[in-house]
Design a protein around this motif. Structure first.
Motif, PDB file in Angstrom:
ATOM      1  N   GLY A   5      74.129 -22.718  87.046  1.00 22.98           N
ATOM      2  CA  GLY A   5      72.739 -22.235  87.019  1.00 22.98           C
ATOM      3  C   GLY A   5      71.781 -23.045  87.868  1.00 22.98           C
ATOM      4  N   CYS A   6      72.298 -23.845  88.755  1.00 26.31           N
ATOM      5  CA  CYS A   6      71.411 -24.665  89.596  1.00 26.31           C
ATOM      6  C   CYS A   6      71.204 -23.973  90.943  1.00 26.31           C
ATOM      7  CB  CYS A   6      72.046 -26.045  89.809  1.00 26.31           C
ATOM      8  SG  CYS A   6      73.687 -25.971  90.539  1.00 26.31           S
ATOM      9  N   GLY A   7      70.444 -24.613  91.824  1.00 31.41           N
ATOM     10  CA  GLY A   7      70.314 -24.105  93.183  1.00 31.41           C
ATOM     11  C   GLY A   7      71.678 -24.137  93.872  1.00 31.41           C
ATOM     12  N   LEU A   8      71.771 -23.460  95.003  1.00 28.07           N
ATOM     13  CA  LEU A   8      73.100 -23.213  95.571  1.00 28.07           C
ATOM     14  C   LEU A   8      73.613 -24.317  96.504  1.00 28.07           C
ATOM     15  CD1 LEU A   8      72.658 -19.430  96.499  1.00 28.07           C
ATOM     16  CD2 LEU A   8      73.180 -20.460  94.286  1.00 28.07           C
ATOM     17  N   HIS A   9      72.734 -24.872  97.305  1.00 27.35           N
ATOM     18  CA  HIS A   9      73.227 -25.688  98.420  1.00 27.35           C
ATOM     19  C   HIS A   9      72.683 -27.115  98.386  1.00 27.35           C
ATOM     20  CE1 HIS A   9      74.882 -22.158 100.386  1.00 27.35           C
ATOM     21  NE2 HIS A   9      73.751 -21.529 100.125  1.00 27.35           N
ATOM     22  N   SER A  10      73.599 -28.079  98.314  1.00 28.75           N
ATOM     23  CA  SER A  10      73.208 -29.496  98.400  1.00 28.75           C
ATOM     24  C   SER A  10      74.006 -30.174  99.513  1.00 28.75           C
ATOM     25  CB  SER A  10      73.499 -30.221  97.082  1.00 28.75           C
ATOM     26  OG  SER A  10      72.727 -29.683  96.047  1.00 28.75           O
ATOM     27  N   TYR A  11      73.381 -31.173 100.109  1.00 30.03           N
ATOM     28  CA  TYR A  11      74.010 -31.891 101.230  1.00 30.03           C
ATOM     29  C   TYR A  11      73.625 -33.364 101.160  1.00 30.03           C
ATOM     30  CZ  TYR A  11      73.922 -27.116 103.172  1.00 30.03           C
ATOM     31  OH  TYR A  11      74.047 -25.756 103.356  1.00 30.03           O
ATOM     32  N   ARG A  12      74.548 -34.250 101.498  1.00 29.77           N
ATOM     33  CA  ARG A  12      74.226 -35.684 101.635  1.00 29.77           C
ATOM     34  C   ARG A  12      74.910 -36.216 102.888  1.00 29.77           C
ATOM     35  NH1 ARG A  12      75.947 -38.837  96.372  1.00 29.77           N
ATOM     36  NH2 ARG A  12      74.067 -40.081  96.584  1.00 29.77           N
ATOM     37  N   ARG A  28      69.679 -33.464 100.729  1.00 29.32           N
ATOM     38  CA  ARG A  28      68.934 -32.273 100.303  1.00 29.32           C
ATOM     39  C   ARG A  28      69.610 -31.835  99.021  1.00 29.32           C
ATOM     40  NH1 ARG A  28      69.021 -26.472  98.901  1.00 29.32           N
ATOM     41  NH2 ARG A  28      66.886 -25.843  99.309  1.00 29.32           N
ATOM     42  N   LEU A  29      68.900 -32.035  97.932  1.00 35.61           N
ATOM     43  CA  LEU A  29      69.456 -31.721  96.617  1.00 35.61           C
ATOM     44  C   LEU A  29      68.874 -30.384  96.178  1.00 35.61           C
ATOM     45  CD1 LEU A  29      71.250 -33.063  94.443  1.00 35.61           C
ATOM     46  CD2 LEU A  29      69.146 -33.860  93.362  1.00 35.61           C
ATOM     47  N   ALA A  30      69.760 -29.438  95.833  1.00 41.74           N
ATOM     48  CA  ALA A  30      69.315 -28.097  95.445  1.00 41.74           C
ATOM     49  C   ALA A  30      68.512 -28.140  94.150  1.00 41.74           C
ATOM     50  CB  ALA A  30      70.527 -27.194  95.275  1.00 41.74           C
ATOM     51  N   GLU A  31      67.810 -27.058  93.868  1.00 39.70           N
ATOM     52  CA  GLU A  31      66.992 -26.922  92.667  1.00 39.70           C
ATOM     53  C   GLU A  31      67.817 -27.235  91.405  1.00 39.70           C
ATOM     54  OE1 GLU A  31      67.659 -24.715  94.971  1.00 39.70           O
ATOM     55  OE2 GLU A  31      65.796 -24.001  95.857  1.00 39.70           O
ATOM     56  N   ARG A  32      67.167 -27.903  90.457  1.00 40.38           N
ATOM     57  CA  ARG A  32      67.799 -28.165  89.155  1.00 40.38           C
ATOM     58  C   ARG A  32      66.798 -27.739  88.099  1.00 40.38           C
ATOM     59  NH1 ARG A  32      71.487 -29.100  92.030  1.00 40.38           N
ATOM     60  NH2 ARG A  32      73.067 -30.704  91.932  1.00 40.38           N
ATOM     61  N   GLY A  33      67.077 -26.693  87.344  1.00 42.37           N
ATOM     62  CA  GLY A  33      66.129 -26.210  86.352  1.00 42.37           C
ATOM     63  C   GLY A  33      64.781 -25.932  87.000  1.00 42.37           C
ATOM     64  N   LYS A  34      63.724 -26.566  86.452  1.00 40.58           N
ATOM     65  CA  LYS A  34      62.392 -26.329  87.021  1.00 40.58           C
ATOM     66  C   LYS A  34      62.081 -27.260  88.193  1.00 40.58           C
ATOM     67  CE  LYS A  34      60.337 -24.221  83.016  1.00 40.58           C
ATOM     68  NZ  LYS A  34      59.803 -24.451  81.705  1.00 40.58           N
ATOM     69  N   SER A  35      62.985 -28.197  88.479  1.00 40.93           N
ATOM     70  CA  SER A  35      62.728 -29.109  89.606  1.00 40.93           C
ATOM     71  C   SER A  35      63.085 -28.426  90.914  1.00 40.93           C
ATOM     72  CB  SER A  35      63.591 -30.369  89.502  1.00 40.93           C
ATOM     73  OG  SER A  35      63.434 -30.937  88.250  1.00 40.93           O
ATOM     74  N   PRO A  36      62.139 -28.399  91.862  1.00 42.30           N
ATOM     75  CA  PRO A  36      62.446 -27.749  93.148  1.00 42.30           C
ATOM     76  C   PRO A  36      63.457 -28.558  93.946  1.00 42.30           C
ATOM     77  CG  PRO A  36      60.290 -28.817  93.218  1.00 42.30           C
ATOM     78  CD  PRO A  36      60.807 -28.998  91.815  1.00 42.30           C
ATOM     79  N   ALA A  37      64.010 -27.923  94.969  1.00 45.52           N
ATOM     80  CA  ALA A  37      64.890 -28.646  95.881  1.00 45.52           C
ATOM     81  C   ALA A  37      64.103 -29.780  96.523  1.00 45.52           C
ATOM     82  CB  ALA A  37      65.398 -27.696  96.967  1.00 45.52           C
ATOM     83  N   ARG A  38      64.796 -30.881  96.822  1.00 45.43           N
ATOM     84  CA  ARG A  38      64.082 -31.972  97.501  1.00 45.43           C
ATOM     85  C   ARG A  38      64.960 -32.616  98.575  1.00 45.43           C
ATOM     86  NH1 ARG A  38      65.157 -36.939  94.423  1.00 45.43           N
ATOM     87  NH2 ARG A  38      63.263 -37.924  95.206  1.00 45.43           N
ATOM     88  N   CYS A  39      64.268 -33.073  99.611  1.00 47.75           N
ATOM     89  CA  CYS A  39      64.930 -33.765 100.714  1.00 47.75           C
ATOM     90  C   CYS A  39      64.441 -35.206 100.762  1.00 47.75           C
ATOM     91  CB  CYS A  39      64.550 -33.138 102.045  1.00 47.75           C
ATOM     92  SG  CYS A  39      65.403 -31.653 102.405  1.00 47.75           S
ATOM     93  N   VAL A  40      65.382 -36.119 100.952  1.00 48.99           N
ATOM     94  CA  VAL A  40      65.022 -37.537 100.992  1.00 48.99           C
ATOM     95  C   VAL A  40      65.690 -38.174 102.205  1.00 48.99           C
ATOM     96  CG1 VAL A  40      65.326 -39.751  99.793  1.00 48.99           C
ATOM     97  CG2 VAL A  40      64.710 -37.706  98.491  1.00 48.99           C
ATOM     98  N   ILE A  41      64.959 -39.078 102.848  1.00 44.48           N
ATOM     99  CA  ILE A  41      65.500 -39.800 104.001  1.00 44.48           C
ATOM    100  C   ILE A  41      65.285 -41.295 103.792  1.00 44.48           C
ATOM    101  CG2 ILE A  41      63.303 -39.351 105.207  1.00 44.48           C
ATOM    102  CD1 ILE A  41      66.472 -39.773 107.169  1.00 44.48           C
ATOM    103  N   ARG A  42      66.232 -42.090 104.222  1.00 44.10           N
ATOM    104  CA  ARG A  42      66.056 -43.551 104.296  1.00 44.10           C
ATOM    105  C   ARG A  42      66.647 -44.009 105.603  1.00 44.10           C
ATOM    106  NH1 ARG A  42      68.035 -47.691  99.898  1.00 44.10           N
ATOM    107  NH2 ARG A  42      66.748 -49.131 101.097  1.00 44.10           N
ATOM    108  N   SER A  43      66.013 -44.998 106.221  1.00 43.95           N
ATOM    109  CA  SER A  43      66.575 -45.524 107.462  1.00 43.95           C
ATOM    110  C   SER A  43      66.144 -46.961 107.642  1.00 43.95           C
ATOM    111  CB  SER A  43      66.074 -44.701 108.655  1.00 43.95           C
ATOM    112  OG  SER A  43      66.498 -45.304 109.850  1.00 43.95           O
TER     113      SER A  43
END
Ligand SMILES: NC(=O)c1ccc[n+]([C@@H]2O[C@H](COP(=O)([O-])OP(=O)(O)OC[C@H]3O[C@@H](n4cnc5c(N)ncnc54)[C@H](O)[C@@H]3O)[C@@H](O)[C@H]2O)c1
Length: 371
Positions: A244-251, A261-276
């Protein structure tokens, strides 16, 4: 090429929406439509929406693809048949001198890969692979970070495509027993944009059919791939689950940075995070305000349609290439096979209990149609 005239084969839900989207571009007309099920020509997809026959009254309608190819006057074939039968239409279209846009996965067998590769080598027309996830805004951002050296060399990458498709079994029966790892293109396509080598080895496992228990079902499959230069890719695909989560995640873990890019989880929207470590002051993960939509289309009417605007971007880029006289498709066959063939080898590995298999492509001198 100024005027683009389309014929589509496959008028399921995807075929209809892609046809409508393509026809919404200036200078594009619909010449012909083909499906084995004529009821789809006249059926409304949604209450109040006109049927394809009503929407395109000047188009010719066919049940037989060979007849359409021989009789209809068009210069671009759109292939939207079930996922296991794209190559035969692409090959026929290219041999008839048509440009072709094909949905993914690109081929179902290694023999098809060889035949399509050979056909494209001798064709004067272009084959565009409709790998829409490659067009998402966050994927463009990932490529930008990588090209600018902010990630270093990506060494470990992972993706998940978790999509319970049981509600689609009625209209799309081929989804019922399709091995999910064969549908790897949505996941591998974006990752392969930042991996220089091809995936060369695979080992894959399946949970088998533990939820519905039907013969030949695989609820979830998970594969490990690697390249000749020690890049490891983990991919999990499930078409039967209760996530029941969002469809597509990538690391992407690189030698100098990290992207997720972590797909939606419940009411939490998808989010993208970068570190360098290459970016001044970026000691902690920073959230990127970008997801599927591409900022360059923010003010283009209709451009948000279809998978967050990715479908629009596919046609926009392909039509520009056709009109610009470019010879190489924006997403070409080599890219299509790089993201498709690893799934075919992975499926075979799972059938052999996770055996490690070598992956070969038609551009390799030792490519064989046998595994
Ligand atoms: N890229 C994406 O985001 C995305 C999303 C959904 C579907 N897809 C892909 O789009 C394709 C179509 O998906 P769908 O959900 O519409 O499938 P579907 O099964 O609902 O539709 C396929 C249609 O093709 C027709 N067809 C099959 N063989 C034919 C033949 N020989 N001649 C003429 N018509 C034929 C069928 O009658 C059916 O109407 C699949 O490859 C699927 O993987 C891609």
């Amino acid at each position: 090429m100024k005027d683009i005239t389309i014929a589509v084969v496959g008028l399921g839900s995807r075929g209809r929406s892609m046809l409508r989207l393509a026809a919404s571009f200036p200078g594009v007309t619909v010449a012909a439509v083909c499906d084995l099920q004529p009821k789809l020509w006249s059926e409304s997809q949604r209450a109040g929406q006109p049927s394809i026959r009503e929407e395109f009254p000047n188009a010719k309608f066919y049940e037989d693809f060979a007849v359409m190819l021989a009789q209809a006057d068009f210069n671009l074939l759109i292939v939207e048949t079930p996922a296991h039968c794209h190559a035969e239409f692409c090959i026929a279209g290219l041999k008839a001198g048509k440009h072709v846009f094909s949905d993914i996965p690109t081929v179902r067998t290694l023999q098809e890969a060889r035949d399509l590769w050979d056909t494209q080598l001798h064709a004067d027309t272009m084959l565009m692979i409709g790998a829409n996830p490659n067009e998402w805004g966050f994927v463009e951002a990932l490529c930008d970070f990588w090209k600018q050296g902010l990630l270093g060399k990506p060494t470990y990458l992972e993706a998940e495509y978790i999509h319970d498709v049981r509600h689609l079994w009625g209209v799309s029966p081929w989804r019922r027993t399709r091995m999910p790892i064969l549908y790897c293109t949505h996941s591998l396509g974006p990752l392969l944009r930042v991996i220089e080598g091809d995936l060369r080895k695979v080992s894959c496992l399946s949970t088998g059919a533990q939820i519905c228990g039907e013969a030949n079902q695989h609820d979830l499959m998970t594969a490990h791939f690697h390249t000749d230069d020690s890049v490891v890719v983990r991919l999990t695909v499930s078409s039967i689950n209760y996530a029941g989560c969002g469809l597509h995640s990538y690391r992407v873990m690189g030698t100098a940075g990290y992207f997720e890019r972590l797909a939606e989880r419940g009411k939490s929207p998808a989010r993208c995070v970068i570190r360098s470590e290459k970016l001044y002051g970026l000691k902690q993960g920073a959230e990127l305000v970008i997801d599927k939509p591409r900022p360059e289309y923010a003010n283009t009417p209709g451009a948000q349609a279809g998978h967050g605007g990715a479908d629009y971007a596919l046609f926009d880029h392909f039509f520009a290439a056709l009109r610009g006289g470019v010879k190489k498709a924006p997403i070409n066959l080599r890219e299509g096979l790089r993201m498709t063939l690893p799934g075919i080898y992975a499926a075979e590995s799972a059938l052999r209990g996770g055996a490690e298999l070598d992956i070969r492509y038609p551009w390799d001198p030792d490519f064989s149609t046998e595994i």
